[in-house]
Design a protein around this motif. Structure first.
Motif, PDB file in Angstrom:
ATOM      1  N   LEU A   2       8.720   9.272   1.218  1.00 18.58           N
ATOM      2  CA  LEU A   2       9.411   9.537  -0.034  1.00 18.58           C
ATOM      3  C   LEU A   2       8.909  10.891  -0.521  1.00 18.58           C
ATOM      4  O   LEU A   2       7.707  11.161  -0.471  1.00 18.58           O
ATOM      5  CB  LEU A   2       9.073   8.465  -1.072  1.00 18.58           C
ATOM      6  N   VAL A   3       9.799  11.749  -0.973  1.00 22.51           N
ATOM      7  CA  VAL A   3       9.404  13.027  -1.549  1.00 22.51           C
ATOM      8  C   VAL A   3       9.810  12.969  -3.015  1.00 22.51           C
ATOM      9  O   VAL A   3      10.998  12.989  -3.346  1.00 22.51           O
ATOM     10  CB  VAL A   3      10.042  14.214  -0.818  1.00 22.51           C
TER      11      VAL A   3
ATOM     12  N   LEU B 277       5.065  11.880  -0.626  1.00 20.82           N
ATOM     13  CA  LEU B 277       4.673  13.287  -0.686  1.00 20.82           C
ATOM     14  C   LEU B 277       5.200  13.896  -1.981  1.00 20.82           C
ATOM     15  O   LEU B 277       6.364  13.681  -2.342  1.00 20.82           O
ATOM     16  CB  LEU B 277       5.258  14.044   0.515  1.00 20.82           C
ATOM     17  N   ASP B 278       4.350  14.642  -2.658  1.00 17.46           N
ATOM     18  CA  ASP B 278       4.768  15.281  -3.904  1.00 17.46           C
ATOM     19  C   ASP B 278       5.761  16.397  -3.616  1.00 17.46           C
ATOM     20  O   ASP B 278       5.541  17.235  -2.733  1.00 17.46           O
ATOM     21  CB  ASP B 278       3.554  15.833  -4.643  1.00 17.46           C
ATOM     22  N   ALA B 279       6.856  16.420  -4.356  1.00 17.11           N
ATOM     23  CA  ALA B 279       7.911  17.421  -4.148  1.00 17.11           C
ATOM     24  C   ALA B 279       7.377  18.834  -4.347  1.00 17.11           C
ATOM     25  O   ALA B 279       7.745  19.753  -3.616  1.00 17.11           O
ATOM     26  CB  ALA B 279       9.084  17.146  -5.082  1.00 17.11           C
ATOM     27  N   GLY B 280       6.502  19.026  -5.316  1.00 14.36           N
ATOM     28  CA  GLY B 280       5.919  20.343  -5.542  1.00 14.36           C
ATOM     29  C   GLY B 280       5.088  20.803  -4.363  1.00 14.36           C
ATOM     30  O   GLY B 280       5.168  21.965  -3.952  1.00 14.36           O
TER      31      GLY B 280
ATOM     32  N   TYR C  47       0.822  -1.207   0.000  1.00 15.65           N
ATOM     33  CA  TYR C  47       0.000   0.000   0.000  1.00 15.65           C
ATOM     34  C   TYR C  47       0.857   1.258   0.000  1.00 15.65           C
ATOM     35  O   TYR C  47       1.924   1.306   0.619  1.00 15.65           O
ATOM     36  CB  TYR C  47      -0.909   0.015   1.228  1.00 15.65           C
ATOM     37  N   PHE C  48       0.331   2.275  -0.674  1.00 15.31           N
ATOM     38  CA  PHE C  48       0.984   3.571  -0.782  1.00 15.31           C
ATOM     39  C   PHE C  48      -0.053   4.664  -0.555  1.00 15.31           C
ATOM     40  O   PHE C  48      -1.192   4.540  -1.012  1.00 15.31           O
ATOM     41  CB  PHE C  48       1.596   3.764  -2.183  1.00 15.31           C
ATOM     42  N   LEU C  49       0.339   5.708   0.124  1.00 14.02           N
ATOM     43  CA  LEU C  49      -0.498   6.897   0.265  1.00 14.02           C
ATOM     44  C   LEU C  49       0.224   8.025  -0.458  1.00 14.02           C
ATOM     45  O   LEU C  49       1.311   8.438  -0.055  1.00 14.02           O
ATOM     46  CB  LEU C  49      -0.712   7.250   1.737  1.00 14.02           C
ATOM     47  N   LEU C  50      -0.377   8.479  -1.552  1.00 13.41           N
ATOM     48  CA  LEU C  50       0.200   9.545  -2.362  1.00 13.41           C
ATOM     49  C   LEU C  50      -0.487  10.851  -1.973  1.00 13.41           C
ATOM     50  O   LEU C  50      -1.707  10.974  -2.095  1.00 13.41           O
ATOM     51  CB  LEU C  50      -0.019   9.276  -3.849  1.00 13.41           C
TER      52      LEU C  50
ATOM     53  N   LEU D 115       7.650   5.428 -10.433  1.00 11.73           N
ATOM     54  CA  LEU D 115       8.252   6.437  -9.556  1.00 11.73           C
ATOM     55  C   LEU D 115       8.339   5.977  -8.109  1.00 11.73           C
ATOM     56  O   LEU D 115       9.311   6.256  -7.420  1.00 11.73           O
ATOM     57  CB  LEU D 115       7.423   7.729  -9.596  1.00 11.73           C
ATOM     58  N   ILE D 116       7.298   5.290  -7.645  1.00 14.82           N
ATOM     59  CA  ILE D 116       7.193   4.979  -6.218  1.00 14.82           C
ATOM     60  C   ILE D 116       7.759   3.613  -5.836  1.00 14.82           C
ATOM     61  O   ILE D 116       7.786   3.267  -4.661  1.00 14.82           O
ATOM     62  CB  ILE D 116       5.733   5.107  -5.720  1.00 14.82           C
ATOM     63  N   GLY D 117       8.198   2.849  -6.826  1.00 13.44           N
ATOM     64  CA  GLY D 117       8.784   1.541  -6.536  1.00 13.44           C
ATOM     65  C   GLY D 117       7.755   0.444  -6.328  1.00 13.44           C
ATOM     66  O   GLY D 117       8.045  -0.558  -5.675  1.00 13.44           O
TER      67      GLY D 117
END
Length: 166
Positions: free
Chosen positions: A159-160, A119-122, A57-60, A76-78
């Protein structure tokens, strides 16, 4: 039993993290939350709870206007293969929230470390990031660097990455 908003606030306070929370009627979509613009300063978020083919699971967490390409984000997230949305029962079990209240702050409930926070870098270039405090009946403003510190304190090294395609 998932932690409550009060538990979350006590945890943040224990870390010395200052936040500001505004109560409001329940909000279920980004469109509904946009009605609060001007009342709550900072970057507003959109959260995608997804899983890969191996059940990871991933939380974007991205800015509310960001678009994420679900066909390619796995690269991108692996993740193992393309991702799909996680089911509501997994969302409640892992992050302690209902659909419509998904939040980066939900990692406080993932005590087994089964969710990777991305977390989105932007988004993280903003000084203040707004998240639901485990309920969609309020919005909590937190400094972006404190959001990272909070996540790390819950055992989640976020992860950013540049997730947004637009």
């Amino acid at each position: 039993m998932p932690r409550t908003r009060a538990d979350l606030m006590a945890f943040l306070d224990g870390l010395g993290i200052q936040t500001k929370t505004v109560d409001h009627p329940p909000l279920y979509t980004v469109e509904q939350s946009q009605a609060l613009r001007g009342e709550i300063a900072g970057a507003h978020t959109k959260n995608l709870f997804v899983k890969d083919k191996k059940g990871r699971y991933f939380l974007l967490t991205v800015g509310e206007e960001a678009e994420v390409d679900l066909k390619t984000v796995h690269q991108l997230i692996g993740a193992s293969g393309r991702v799909s949305f996680g089911k509501p029962d997994a969302l409640m079990e892992l992050l302690g929230v209902q659909p419509g209240a998904v939040t980066a702050l939900g990692v406080i409930n993932d005590t087994s470390g089964l969710v990777t926070l991305v977390l989105d870098a932007g988004l993280m270039q903003n000084e203040i990031v707004n998240c639901h405090p485990l309920t969609n009946e309020a919005t909590t403003s937190i400094a972006s660097n404190d959001l990272v510190r909070f996540a790390e304190a819950t055992g989640h090294a976020p992860l950013v990455l540049n997730l947004a395609t637009a």
